[in-house]
Design a protein around this motif. Structure first.
Motif, short mmCIF file in Angstrom:
data_model
loop_
_atom_site.label_atom_id
_atom_site.label_comp_id
_atom_site.label_asym_id
_atom_site.label_seq_id
_atom_site.Cartn_x
_atom_site.Cartn_y
_atom_site.Cartn_z
N UNK A 141 36.75 47.55 35.68
CA UNK A 141 37.75 46.86 34.87
C UNK A 141 38.58 45.89 35.71
N UNK A 142 38.80 46.25 36.98
CA UNK A 142 39.51 45.33 37.86
C UNK A 142 38.74 44.05 38.11
N UNK A 143 37.44 44.16 38.35
CA UNK A 143 36.62 42.96 38.54
C UNK A 143 36.57 42.12 37.27
N UNK A 144 36.45 42.78 36.13
CA UNK A 144 36.40 42.04 34.86
C UNK A 144 37.71 41.31 34.59
N UNK A 145 38.83 41.95 34.96
CA UNK A 145 40.13 41.34 34.67
C UNK A 145 40.39 40.10 35.50
N UNK A 146 39.67 39.91 36.61
CA UNK A 146 39.90 38.75 37.47
C UNK A 146 39.13 37.51 37.01
N UNK A 147 38.24 37.65 36.03
CA UNK A 147 37.40 36.52 35.62
C UNK A 147 38.23 35.42 34.96
N UNK A 148 38.99 35.79 33.92
CA UNK A 148 39.74 34.77 33.17
C UNK A 148 40.80 34.09 34.02
N UNK A 149 41.63 34.81 34.81
CA UNK A 149 42.60 34.10 35.65
C UNK A 149 41.96 33.13 36.63
N UNK A 150 40.78 33.47 37.16
CA UNK A 150 40.11 32.56 38.09
C UNK A 150 39.65 31.29 37.37
N UNK A 151 39.04 31.47 36.21
CA UNK A 151 38.61 30.29 35.44
C UNK A 151 39.81 29.46 35.02
N UNK A 152 40.90 30.11 34.65
CA UNK A 152 42.11 29.39 34.25
C UNK A 152 42.66 28.57 35.42
N UNK A 153 42.68 29.16 36.62
CA UNK A 153 43.19 28.43 37.77
C UNK A 153 42.35 27.22 38.11
N UNK A 154 41.04 27.37 38.07
CA UNK A 154 40.16 26.23 38.36
C UNK A 154 40.29 25.15 37.29
N UNK A 155 40.29 25.55 36.02
CA UNK A 155 40.36 24.58 34.93
C UNK A 155 41.66 23.79 34.95
N UNK A 156 42.78 24.46 35.17
CA UNK A 156 44.06 23.74 35.18
C UNK A 156 44.15 22.76 36.35
N UNK A 157 43.59 23.12 37.50
CA UNK A 157 43.64 22.20 38.64
C UNK A 157 42.73 20.99 38.41
N UNK A 158 41.60 21.21 37.76
CA UNK A 158 40.72 20.08 37.44
C UNK A 158 41.42 19.13 36.47
N UNK A 159 42.08 19.69 35.46
CA UNK A 159 42.80 18.85 34.49
C UNK A 159 43.90 18.05 35.18
N UNK A 160 44.68 18.73 36.03
CA UNK A 160 45.76 18.03 36.73
C UNK A 160 45.23 16.93 37.64
N UNK A 161 44.11 17.19 38.31
CA UNK A 161 43.54 16.16 39.19
C UNK A 161 42.99 14.99 38.40
N UNK A 162 42.38 15.26 37.26
CA UNK A 162 41.86 14.18 36.42
C UNK A 162 42.99 13.31 35.88
N UNK A 163 44.13 13.92 35.60
CA UNK A 163 45.25 13.16 35.02
C UNK A 163 45.99 12.34 36.06
#
Length: 662
Positions: free
Chosen positions: A257-279
């Motif tokens: 459950x610990x490994x599963x719980x880290x999936x969404x926060x990791x994707x969220x961190x990468x996605x938000x940084x990509x959006x900020x860099x594109x903008x």
């Protein structure tokens, strides 16, 4: 409880005629004599008659003295329980405050400092208006800190609130803080749009969008992790129900459950940084990191609140017998687990963004020193040196993790040796509780602090030497990729450890509070196999979730800062410096070995030498014999006190049996 005869304070069913109440029975079991109780048969009959007539005045008049007597007896019994507990049992109270309050708060403070420094550097090098770009980050974080300070003074609550309702109330206060930051930052940005020609409408919208994303991202991460760690959601409930299978399955399920719980926060961190860099490019990433730190004051506040509630819950169960107080303390205990965990998750997310911003500043500083425009330099392919930096990130990160984990084991052994047959850390027999524990606790805290400071040297040397070793062996290209890889690795691994440890603890609390029913529909409790299994898993999770996991935040931040400070020493490729990196590596391993093993050996040798000299002097002066006689007298008094307590307990049991069987 009968309608006409309530024990509002104790929540107990009233006694019948000639019977003893539950509180009186507990008082007798704790050592009180029947003469101490103000419950003769005539008084009980008066109370029952007054209750039947609904004569509340007579009932209260007779009941007042009973309450006083009962409080005195309960206080004596609880003081006896507190006195019997070893002072080392109370170290957890101190450790809770240090780890959850001081540790998490300092972690968030470090992240704020890194983001401010990185924003100033990137803003001055990558923005057409350096004064605005460098100052916007200070405005955002200052507004968030001021808003958190104001909102901390009042949080809506009510007696009927559950832990989930109180958590929603805290989140509502955080939402108000976010609105306050948006208003202040919006005024600052709109002012630039109307009075400065460089800012366009699209730029203003991009800035506001990045700030909104950054403000909500830490709390979204916290909520996503709570789905796997809160007693209100299926993962923890499933973990508690399956605990009867055994320790191994419980540990594996918690880790899964610990490994599963880290999936969404990791994707969220990468996605938000990509959006900020594109903008907005590099400055957009720095602005995003700045916005994530704006509500750090509130995260630190809720984490401290969690530690306070956790300690209060322990104190209630040690010092009270009120069922209503137990109920309130248990609600706050569940809330404490959620808020403390939320603060750790948010701190991990903030560290991830802060190190990314500092890595951008590191790249900007290095390429600017070389006379290049860092915003237009192509990164090139994945060279041998970059691959070496990626691999070394995993090696040094897990080396640091092993270093801190073994330090925890060594610390446990030292505490065990310290409290074993050591009169200096035992409760004083000549003082009442809690005065009996103050001096032993001072000795314990001072000694354990000294031992802990010794264990810090090895991980710190491990951390500081990493950038020098990697930078010299693989060049600046390898070092930059090392920091980036270590950042994402520490972020994910930290979340895995924190969430796994919290899920085991939450499942244990759920079983303890009767939230899980057995096959007959009866609630499980502390005597169940499920509770024992989850307690074993919790002992494994404590060093992972409270020490090794959060310590990874400090590791990656210190590595990034050391790399930034020493970046002028590294070439882009290591053809001329690789042998220096090898020398650094060997020196680092030797220093780690000395501080991990050699320092303890040296200390023990010096201590034995000093102790031997002291014993020889005392033998010559005759003081050793006096000390030995004093220890024998203390041991004799301790044994006599134990015999008296056992005799009083047996006498109370005999009197209780005589009253029950006249």
């Amino acid at each position: 409880v009968s309608e006409s005869y309530k024990y509002e304070e104790f929540m107990l069913t009233p006694p019948g005629e000639g019977e003893l109440s539950e509180a009186d029975q507990r008082a007798l079991a704790a050592g009180a004599s029947p003469g101490d109780l103000d419950h003769t048969r005539e008084q009980v009959e008066k109370i029952v008659k007054a209750a039947k007539k609904k004569d509340r005045g007579a009932h209260i008049e007779i009941h007042d003295h009973k309450v006083v007597v009962r409080y005195n007896l309960q206080e004596e019994a609880l003081n006896e329980v507190g006195h019997k507990m070893h002072p080392v049992s109370y170290l957890d109270f101190i450790g809770e405050a240090i780890a959850d309050v001081g540790g998490t708060a300092s972690d968030l403070f470090e992240s704020i400092c890194l983001v401010l420094a990185a924003n100033v550097i990137v803003g001055s090098k990558a923005h057409p208006a350096p004064h605005f770009a460098s100052g916007l980050c200070f405005v955002i974080i200052a507004a968030g800190t001021l808003g958190a300070a104001i909102l901390s003074f009042h949080v809506r609550s009510h007696d009927s609130y559950t832990s989930n309702m109180m958590r929603l109330s805290l989140r509502f206060s955080l939402f108000l803080n976010i609105l306050f930051v948006l208003v202040v930052a919006g005024i600052f940005i709109v002012n630039q749009y109307y009075w400065r020609e460089w800012m366009t409408w699209d730029t203003m919208i991009n800035y506001m969008a990045i700030i909104i994303i950054g403000l909500f991202t830490p709390e979204i991460t916290s909520f996503a992790c709570e789905l796997f760690t809160s007693t209100s959601f299926p993962p923890v409930q499933s973990l508690a129900k399956n605990a009867d299978i055994g320790d191994i399955i419980t540990i594996l399920q918690g880790l899964g459950q610990g490994f599963t719980s880290a999936v969404f926060p990791s994707l969220l961190g990468v996605a938000t940084q990509i959006i900020a860099f594109k903008l907005e490019g590099y400055y957009g990433v720095s602005l995003l990191a700045c916005a994530t730190q704006a509500c750090s004051g509130w995260q630190a506040t809720t984490t401290a609140f969690g530690a306070v509630c956790g300690n209060a819950n322990r104190m209630v169960h040690l010092t009270s017998s009120s069922e209503l107080t137990f109920y309130r303390a248990n609600i706050l205990s569940v809330l404490a687990s959620n808020t403390s965990h939320g603060g750790k998750s948010a701190a991990s997310q903030c560290t991830y963004y802060a190190v990314t911003a500092l890595l951008n500043a590191l790249t900007a500083e290095k390429l600017t020193m070389m006379g290049l425009d860092f915003q237009n330099v192509a990164s090139g392919g994945l060279s041998f040196f970059k691959r070496g930096g990626m691999v070394s990130a995993g090696v040094f990160t897990f080396m640091y993790f092993a270093n801190t984990l073994t330090a925890c084991i060594v610390m446990s052994k030292k505490i065990t040796a310290l409290v074993t047959d050591n009169p200096a850390v035992e409760a004083r027999e000549d003082r009442h509780f809690p005065q009996s524990h103050i001096v032993p606790l001072k000795h314990l805290v001072s000694r354990t602090t000294y031992e802990a400071m010794q264990l810090v040297f090895s991980p710190v040397i491990n951390t500081i030497a990493v950038p020098m070793t990697v930078g010299m062996m693989f060049g600046f290209d390898g070092l930059s990729l090392f920091v980036s890889t270590a950042n994402i690795l520490c972020f994910n691994f930290n979340l895995v450890l924190i969430n796994a440890a919290t899920s085991w603890d939450a499942a244990r609390r759920l079983v303890l509070m009767g939230g899980i029913l057995d096959a007959q529909g009866k609630p499980l409790g502390a005597d169940s196999a499920e509770y024992a299994t989850l307690s074993h898993a919790g002992k494994l999770g404590a060093p992972l979730g409270d020490l090794s996991g959060p310590a990874l935040n400090n590791f990656v931040k210190l590595v990034a800062v050391s790399a930034f400070v020493t970046n002028a020493q590294y070439d882009m490729t290591p053809e001329n410096t690789w042998y220096i990196g090898v020398i650094f590596l060997l020196s680092t391993l030797g220093a780690i070995g000395f501080f991990k093993f050699g320092l303890s050996i040296t200390e023990r040798a010096i201590s034995r030498s000093i102790q031997g000299r002291r014993e020889r002097v005392e033998w010559e002066e005759g003081t050793s014999i006096l000390r030995q006689q004093d220890q024998e007298r203390r041991q004799q008094r301790r044994l006599e006190a134990q015999k008296r307590a056992e005799a009083a307990r047996l006498k109370a049991l005999e009197e209780e049996e005589a009253m029950n069987n006249p």
